[in-house]
Design an enzyme around this catalytic site. Structure first.
Site, PDB file in Angstrom:
ATOM      1  CB  SER A 180      17.280  84.450 -63.210  1.00 37.32           C
ATOM      2  OG  SER A 180      18.104  83.376 -62.529  1.00 37.32           O
ATOM      3  CE  LYS A 207      15.526  81.626 -60.755  1.00 30.85           C
ATOM      4  NZ  LYS A 207      14.904  80.682 -61.608  1.00 30.85           N
ATOM      5  CE  LYS A 209      19.566  80.562 -61.096  1.00 32.95           C
ATOM      6  NZ  LYS A 209      18.772  79.238 -61.353  1.00 32.95           N
ATOM      7  CG  ASP A 234      16.319  78.265 -59.072  1.00 29.99           C
ATOM      8  OD1 ASP A 234      16.589  77.423 -58.469  1.00 29.99           O
ATOM      9  OD2 ASP A 234      16.554  78.630 -60.285  1.00 29.99           O
ATOM     10  CD  GLU A 262      13.371  78.399 -59.366  1.00 29.43           C
ATOM     11  OE1 GLU A 262      13.188  79.548 -59.070  1.00 29.43           O
ATOM     12  OE2 GLU A 262      13.466  77.800 -60.508  1.00 29.43           O
ATOM     13  CG  ASP A 287      13.312  74.896 -62.225  1.00 29.22           C
ATOM     14  OD1 ASP A 287      12.900  74.049 -63.255  1.00 29.22           O
ATOM     15  OD2 ASP A 287      14.111  75.440 -62.348  1.00 29.22           O
ATOM     16  CE  LYS A 317      13.162  76.760 -65.551  1.00 35.04           C
ATOM     17  NZ  LYS A 317      14.634  76.375 -65.273  1.00 35.04           N
ATOM     18  N   GLY A 345      12.770  80.147 -67.263  1.00 38.18           N
ATOM     19  CA  GLY A 345      13.536  80.258 -68.446  1.00 38.18           C
ATOM     20  C   GLY A 345      14.648  79.544 -68.377  1.00 38.18           C
TER      21      GLY A 345
HETATM   22  O1  OSB Z   1      16.933  76.907 -62.649  1.00 35.52           O
HETATM   23  O2  OSB Z   1      15.538  78.558 -63.539  1.00 35.52           O
HETATM   24  C1  OSB Z   1      16.710  77.841 -63.575  1.00 35.52           C
HETATM   25  C2  OSB Z   1      18.965  79.034 -66.592  1.00 35.52           C
HETATM   26  C3  OSB Z   1      19.273  77.934 -66.934  1.00 35.52           C
HETATM   27  C4  OSB Z   1      18.985  76.716 -66.230  1.00 35.52           C
HETATM   28  C5  OSB Z   1      18.094  76.812 -65.356  1.00 35.52           C
HETATM   29  C6  OSB Z   1      17.668  78.020 -64.526  1.00 35.52           C
HETATM   30  C7  OSB Z   1      18.165  79.205 -65.186  1.00 35.52           C
HETATM   31  C8  OSB Z   1      17.726  80.536 -64.737  1.00 35.52           C
HETATM   32  C9  OSB Z   1      17.948  81.662 -65.737  1.00 35.52           C
HETATM   33  O3  OSB Z   1      17.501  80.748 -63.608  1.00 35.52           O
HETATM   34  C10 OSB Z   1      16.477  81.877 -66.405  1.00 35.52           C
HETATM   35  C11 OSB Z   1      16.539  82.902 -67.357  1.00 35.52           C
HETATM   36  O4  OSB Z   1      16.695  84.053 -67.422  1.00 35.52           O
HETATM   37  O5  OSB Z   1      16.254  82.364 -68.656  1.00 35.52           O
HETATM   38 MG    MG Z   2      15.204  77.075 -61.318  1.00 37.98          MG
END
Ligand code: OSB
Ligand code: MG
Length: 415
Positions: A180, A207, A209, A234, A262, A287, A317, A345
């Protein structure tokens, strides 16, 4: 299609035995609960539509159990909230409060008396349902609950001398790992991180953001450079699904062959995600909106009615859904309806990430998870992470989480 006539698997029938979970090794007497806390510094600060952060506090509940024959075993789990209520209402302070109630319920004491030691004459837990039953009355606080449930499974697996994924009906010995990539000041900065993931790590998928205004240029630049990369975005709830301009941007993203978009809409919405984005060909991934199996069942029903199950994806998750049994239930509900599943994650430590990898070993988890980062996640982690090679992580084969000695010594005061 008449939704009343559709049969949708009902989560209440998904008992541990019917899910292929091994949990029949006899009663466990809970002796004590301790909680270790560590502030952990991220190597790369992470920015999403809700904000930027560079460190996290992790709570590690350690639960000691005694079996009928007097053997004792300690299991450890992880609570993985962010430092403020950005992603959902939980944060490390709320987890600390919730762990007080969880400890009290599990040890048979009142929250004001709870000191981690079991009350005299406390009845044993007979299985995961009886363990969860002790604190079922606590509303919400999924991340705190996932931490104590993790400790339960680690202990059960240690007693049996097997890795946790064996108890959970995991079948894969390695899992696909994606990454991510957070928001960065410029498109070039994002592209540089994507290049590391693709060219140096040979990651299974990327992925990125996005948020309104910082979406199309990023995706366009990545697609230009990597036309066949498995790519998804995302938004962490940054788009207003009733705003025509936001809907138009999401429609434009449809042209880039993304694996999914996402959580574009609000945390507490499933309906508008189903109805207002049904015209997109890109699958929508939920999510934040999916907090338990009931939500998953309802989302599946809505997509069957308004879109198609193949255009729904659920990011499961375990910390967000209150634990591993619930995560497995959701994965099974999805797979039964042709809905894809992957494991997201929360920037877990090596312990929480490894627990996610054990979960991802289930056959229903069919897309790459957010399991790795461009650099090690933390300046100092609590254990070695599972072995990563060419877009895959090995599921540890040692007992419990399979991590060896954990470095939790640095027990700090939570600020
Ligand atoms: O939305 O998936 C998410 C990290 C913290 C809170 C929400 C998210 C995320 C990530 C990173 O996208 C996921 C990771 O690498 O642990
Ligand atoms: Mg997410």
């Amino acid at each position: 299609m008449n939704p009343q006539k559709e049969t949708i698997l009902d989560e209440r029938s998904l008992t541990p035995a019917c899910l292929g979970i091994l949990d029949d090794d006899g009663p466990l007497f809970l002796e004590k609960i301790r909680v270790f806390s560590r502030r952990m510094t991220l190597r790369i600060p992470f920015e999403t539509s809700f904000g930027r952060f560079d460190s996290l506090v992790r709570h590690f509940p350690a639960i000691t159990f005694r079996t009928e024959d007097g053997t004792t075993v300690t299991g450890i789990g992880e609570c993985s909230p962010l430092s403020a209520p950005w992603y959902d209402y939980e944060c490390h302070r709320s987890v600390e409060v919730a762990l007080g109630y969880l400890t009290a319920s599990l040890t048979g004491k009142s929250v004001d008396e709870a000191d981690g030691a079991a009350a005299p004459g406390l009845a044993p837990v007979t299985g995961v349902e009886s363990f969860l039953g002790r604190y079922r009355w606590i509303v919400g606080h999924a991340m705190a609950k996932a931490g104590v449930e993790g400790a339960y499974w680690d202990a059960r697996a240690r007693l049996r001398g097997v890795p946790v994924f064996r108890l959970w009906g995991g079948t894969k010995s390695d899992v696909e790992a994606g990454t991510s990539v957070g928001l960065e000041p410029t498109v070039e900065d994002v592209l540089r991180k994507v290049a590391v993931a693709v060219e140096e790590m040979h990651i299974a998928r990327v992925k990125v953001k996005v948020k309104p205004g910082r979406d199309l240029a990023i995706v366009e630049a990545i697609r230009k450079r990597y036309p066949s990369l498995r790519l998804q975005v995302d938004a962490n709830a940054a788009y207003d699904l009733l705003n025509p301009e936001h809907l138009a941007r999401l429609k434009e993203l449809d042209a880039f062959g993304l694996m999914m978009i996402e959580q574009p809409g609000r945390n507490d919405d499933i309906f508008d995600h189903a109805v207002r984005l049904a015209h997109l060909s890109t699958p929508i991934c939920l999510d934040e909106s999916i907090l338990h199996a009931v939500h998953a069942r309802q989302a599946i029903a809505l997509w069957k009615q308004y879109s198609a199950p193949s255009r729904l994806v659920i990011n499961v998750k375990p910390p967000r859904v209150g634990g591993y049994l619930e995560a497995i239930r959701i994965a099974v509900l999805c797979a039964a309806s042709g809905v894809s599943v992957w494991c997201g994650g929360m920037h877990e430590s090596a312990l929480g990430k490894t627990a996610n990898v054990h979960f991802s070993s289930r056959p229903e988890v069919n897309l790459p998870g957010d399991h790795v980062s461009q650099a090690p996640y933390f300046v100092k982690n609590v254990a070695e992470s599972p072995r990563y090679e060419e877009g895959r992580l090995t599921v540890p084969q040692g007992v419990g989480w399979g991590l060896g000695e954990l470095d939790l010594a640095e027990e700090t005061e939570t600020p």
